[in-house]
Design an enzyme around this catalytic site. Structure first.
Site, PDB file in Angstrom:
ATOM      1  CB  CYS A 101      -0.983  -0.013   1.178  1.00  0.00           C
ATOM      2  SG  CYS A 101      -0.256   0.061   2.830  1.00  0.00           S
ATOM      3  N   GLY A 102       0.390   2.375   0.313  1.00  0.00           N
ATOM      4  CA  GLY A 102       1.203   3.580   0.287  1.00  0.00           C
ATOM      5  C   GLY A 102       2.380   3.529   1.242  1.00  0.00           C
ATOM      6  CB  THR A 103       2.777   3.774   4.780  1.00  0.00           C
ATOM      7  OG1 THR A 103       1.627   3.124   5.335  1.00  0.00           O
ATOM      8  CG2 THR A 103       2.501   5.244   4.517  1.00  0.00           C
ATOM      9  N   GLY A 104       2.622   0.664   3.639  1.00  0.00           N
ATOM     10  CA  GLY A 104       2.762  -0.711   4.095  1.00  0.00           C
ATOM     11  C   GLY A 104       2.195  -0.925   5.481  1.00  0.00           C
ATOM     12  CB  ILE A 105       1.554   1.420   8.270  1.00  0.00           C
ATOM     13  CG1 ILE A 105       3.017   1.877   8.344  1.00  0.00           C
ATOM     14  CG2 ILE A 105       0.940   1.367   9.669  1.00  0.00           C
ATOM     15  CD1 ILE A 105       3.198   3.337   8.720  1.00  0.00           C
TER      16      ILE A 105
ATOM     17  CG  HIS B 292      16.362 -13.523  13.354  1.00  0.00           C
ATOM     18  ND1 HIS B 292      17.037 -12.428  13.827  1.00  0.00           N
ATOM     19  CD2 HIS B 292      17.301 -14.332  12.812  1.00  0.00           C
ATOM     20  CE1 HIS B 292      18.329 -12.572  13.576  1.00  0.00           C
ATOM     21  NE2 HIS B 292      18.508 -13.719  12.954  1.00  0.00           N
TER      22      HIS B 292
ATOM     23  NE  ARG C  54      19.227 -16.435  19.118  1.00  0.00           N
ATOM     24  CZ  ARG C  54      20.132 -16.349  18.154  1.00  0.00           C
ATOM     25  NH1 ARG C  54      20.779 -17.435  17.768  1.00  0.00           N
ATOM     26  NH2 ARG C  54      20.388 -15.199  17.568  1.00  0.00           N
TER      27      ARG C  54
END
EC number: 5.3.1.-
Length: 149
Positions: A66-70, A99, A133
Site C-alpha cells: 500500500c502507500g506506506t505498508g502500515i 528470525h 532459538r
C-alpha cells in the site's frame, strides 16, 4: 513456493514490479488485485483475503503493498496465524524470514522505489527460517495467539 500478492491503489506499481520479479525467479503467484484504475480502495479488503489464503495453506506466503505498508501490515496481522512484517530495507527483510518466519511481507510504495522493493522482495522470497532459538520464540507467539485470539 506459491505466493499471493495484492495492493491497494497506493501500491499498484510496485505490485507489478514484484510480479515481474517472481516471473524471473519462476515463483508461482496469485494476483489478488486491486484492479482499481484511478479509484481509491480500502487496504483491508485486500490484506484479509491474502492472509486467509496463507493460513489456509492455499499459498505459502503473501506480499502486500500500500502507500506506506502500515495499513496492510496491521490488517494482515489481525488474521490468526499470520506473521506479517513491514520491511523497507534488505536487512529487515532478511531478518524477518530468518528470525521471525514471516509469512507475509508488507511494503510501502510511497516509502521505497521499485528497485529497492525488488531487492527486498527477492531477499524475503529466497531466505529460509533458521529455527533454533527463534523457533522457541515463534512458539511463544503461537501459544499466546491460541489462548487469546
Amino acid at each position: 513456493m506459491k505466493v499471493a500478492i495484492a495492493s491497494d491503489h497506493g501500491g499498484v506499481h510496485i505490485r507489478n514490479e514484484i510480479k515481474e520479479l517472481m516471473d524471473e525467479l519462476q515463483i508461482e503467484y496469485i494476483d489478488m488485485g486491486c484492479d482499481c484504475g484511478s479509484g481509491s480502495v480500502d487496504y483491508p479488503d485486500y490484506a484479509f483475503p491474502v492472509a486467509e489464503k496463507v493460513v489456509s495453506g492455499e499459498v505459502d506466503r503473501g506480499i502486500l503493498i500500500c502507500g506506506t505498508g502500515i495499513g496492510m501490515s496491521i490488517s494482515a496481522n489481525k488474521v490468526k496465524g499470520i506473521r506479517c512484517a513491514l520491511a523497507h530495507d534488505t536487512f529487515s527483510a532478511k531478518a524477518t524470514r530468518e528470525h521471525n518466519d514471516t509469512n507475509i511481507l508488507a511494503m510501502g510504495e510511497r516509502v521505497i522505489g521499485p528497485g529497492l522493493a525488488r531487492e527486498i522482495a527477492k531477499i524475503w522470497l529466497t531466505t529460509e527460517f533458521t529455527g533454533g532459538r527463534h523457533q522457541t520464540r515463534i512458539g511463544k507467539i503461537s501459544d499466546y495467539e491460541e489462548k487469546n485470539l
